[in-house]
Design a protein around this motif. Structure first.
Motif, PDB file in Angstrom:
ATOM      1  N   VAL A 195      -6.688   6.227  -3.353  1.00  0.00           N
ATOM      2  CA  VAL A 195      -6.471   5.692  -2.004  1.00  0.00           C
ATOM      3  C   VAL A 195      -5.731   6.757  -1.192  1.00  0.00           C
ATOM      4  O   VAL A 195      -4.586   7.083  -1.483  1.00  0.00           O
ATOM      5  CB  VAL A 195      -5.659   4.384  -2.041  1.00  0.00           C
ATOM      6  CG1 VAL A 195      -5.390   3.886  -0.629  1.00  0.00           C
ATOM      7  CG2 VAL A 195      -6.386   3.328  -2.857  1.00  0.00           C
TER       8      VAL A 195
ATOM      9  N   HIS B 258      -3.898   8.720   2.058  1.00  0.00           N
ATOM     10  CA  HIS B 258      -3.038   8.523   3.227  1.00  0.00           C
ATOM     11  C   HIS B 258      -2.217   7.235   3.163  1.00  0.00           C
ATOM     12  O   HIS B 258      -2.112   6.501   4.140  1.00  0.00           O
ATOM     13  CB  HIS B 258      -3.865   8.593   4.510  1.00  0.00           C
ATOM     14  CG  HIS B 258      -4.846   9.705   4.522  1.00  0.00           C
ATOM     15  ND1 HIS B 258      -4.484  11.029   4.363  1.00  0.00           N
ATOM     16  CD2 HIS B 258      -6.193   9.707   4.618  1.00  0.00           C
ATOM     17  CE1 HIS B 258      -5.555  11.794   4.385  1.00  0.00           C
ATOM     18  NE2 HIS B 258      -6.616  11.013   4.528  1.00  0.00           N
ATOM     19  N   ARG B 259      -1.609   6.969   2.021  1.00  0.00           N
ATOM     20  CA  ARG B 259      -0.832   5.748   1.837  1.00  0.00           C
ATOM     21  C   ARG B 259       0.416   5.716   2.714  1.00  0.00           C
ATOM     22  O   ARG B 259       1.012   4.670   2.908  1.00  0.00           O
ATOM     23  CB  ARG B 259      -0.430   5.604   0.374  1.00  0.00           C
ATOM     24  CG  ARG B 259      -1.624   5.302  -0.510  1.00  0.00           C
ATOM     25  CD  ARG B 259      -1.401   5.764  -1.904  1.00  0.00           C
ATOM     26  NE  ARG B 259      -1.016   4.954  -2.983  1.00  0.00           N
ATOM     27  CZ  ARG B 259      -1.308   3.708  -3.277  1.00  0.00           C
ATOM     28  NH1 ARG B 259      -1.966   2.994  -2.478  1.00  0.00           N
ATOM     29  NH2 ARG B 259      -0.916   3.135  -4.354  1.00  0.00           N
ATOM     30  N   ASP B 260       0.815   6.861   3.248  1.00  0.00           N
ATOM     31  CA  ASP B 260       1.991   6.898   4.103  1.00  0.00           C
ATOM     32  C   ASP B 260       1.660   6.597   5.566  1.00  0.00           C
ATOM     33  O   ASP B 260       2.550   6.576   6.413  1.00  0.00           O
ATOM     34  CB  ASP B 260       2.686   8.253   3.988  1.00  0.00           C
ATOM     35  CG  ASP B 260       1.756   9.419   4.310  1.00  0.00           C
ATOM     36  OD1 ASP B 260       0.519   9.271   4.205  1.00  0.00           O
ATOM     37  OD2 ASP B 260       2.264  10.501   4.650  1.00  0.00           O
TER      38      ASP B 260
ATOM     39  N   SER C 123       3.604   1.907  -3.482  1.00  0.00           N
ATOM     40  CA  SER C 123       3.223   2.451  -4.779  1.00  0.00           C
ATOM     41  C   SER C 123       3.167   3.963  -4.725  1.00  0.00           C
ATOM     42  O   SER C 123       2.480   4.544  -3.898  1.00  0.00           O
ATOM     43  CB  SER C 123       1.849   1.914  -5.207  1.00  0.00           C
ATOM     44  OG  SER C 123       1.428   2.561  -6.382  1.00  0.00           O
TER      45      SER C 123
ATOM     46  N   LEU D 114       0.835  -1.205   0.000  1.00  0.00           N
ATOM     47  CA  LEU D 114       0.000   0.000   0.000  1.00  0.00           C
ATOM     48  C   LEU D 114       0.870   1.255   0.000  1.00  0.00           C
ATOM     49  O   LEU D 114       0.628   2.202  -0.731  1.00  0.00           O
ATOM     50  CB  LEU D 114      -0.932   0.010   1.212  1.00  0.00           C
ATOM     51  CG  LEU D 114      -1.819   1.237   1.357  1.00  0.00           C
ATOM     52  CD1 LEU D 114      -2.869   1.260   0.258  1.00  0.00           C
ATOM     53  CD2 LEU D 114      -2.486   1.250   2.723  1.00  0.00           C
ATOM     54  N   ALA D 115       1.892   1.243   0.824  1.00  0.00           N
ATOM     55  CA  ALA D 115       2.759   2.410   0.935  1.00  0.00           C
ATOM     56  C   ALA D 115       3.797   2.487  -0.181  1.00  0.00           C
ATOM     57  O   ALA D 115       4.300   3.556  -0.487  1.00  0.00           O
ATOM     58  CB  ALA D 115       3.468   2.400   2.290  1.00  0.00           C
TER      59      ALA D 115
END
Length: 181
Positions: A103, A105-107, A97, A94-95
């Protein structure tokens, strides 16, 4: 009671879960291969609609003092409605890419989810009070766990993603057939 749920995409799931099994006795231990259509069974979620409001906060870190206060406000000694607090560790693919998508707030490193029952105003009040201690480490709200949020869209997307989604919407849904938010 603590519920640990594991989703594994490889062949070594039993091996990788072995350290969890050594922590202590388990009430249930039921790993198995399953199709995506049965994924709701991992959480024992009902497969029919049910009434509750929900909120999720994406955190940059798990602040133990804030988490302790959250549990104090939602635990068995808090009084009021029963609460289920779910903490998910984020990261991984998730983080990794960097490609833009919807999507948010992937961080984020953790997702804290909390459902609330009752009328809308009382549920909103309980959710806001419960999440308040996590404010300093919250980077946004979890889009996939904003049930009953109605028109409240603050914190769901960062400004750049919201702008990009608005452009896409104006092109593909100019009549707003898919909602206002």
């Amino acid at each position: 009671m603590v519920s640990v749920r594991v989703a594994h995409t490889g062949a070594d799931g039993d091996r990788d879960a072995a350290p969890l099994r050594r922590i202590g006795p388990a009430l249930t231990d039921s790993p198995r291969r399953m199709p995506y259509t049965e994924s709701h069974t991992v959480h024992s979620d009902p497969d029919v609609p049910h009434a509750y409001y929900g909120e999720g906060a994406v955190l940059r870190e798990l602040d133990l003092a804030g988490a302790g206060e959250l549990l104090a406000r939602t635990g068995p000694d808090a009084g009021g409605a029963m609460c289920v607090v779910q903490v998910n560790q984020l990261g991984g693919a998730l983080a990794a890419s960097g490609a833009p998508n919807s999507v948010p707030h992937r961080d984020g490193r953790f997702l804290v989810r909390l459902p609330a029952v009752g009328d809308r105003a009382a549920a909103r009040e309980r959710l806001d009070a419960a999440f308040a201690p996590l404010g300093p480490v919250t980077i946004g709200r979890a889009l996939s766990f904003a049930f009953g949020a109605g028109e409240r869209t603050d914190g769901l997307w960062d400004a750049q993603t919201r702008k990009r989604l608005a452009l896409i919407r104006s092109r593909y849904d100019p009549a707003s057939l898919f909602g206002q938010n």
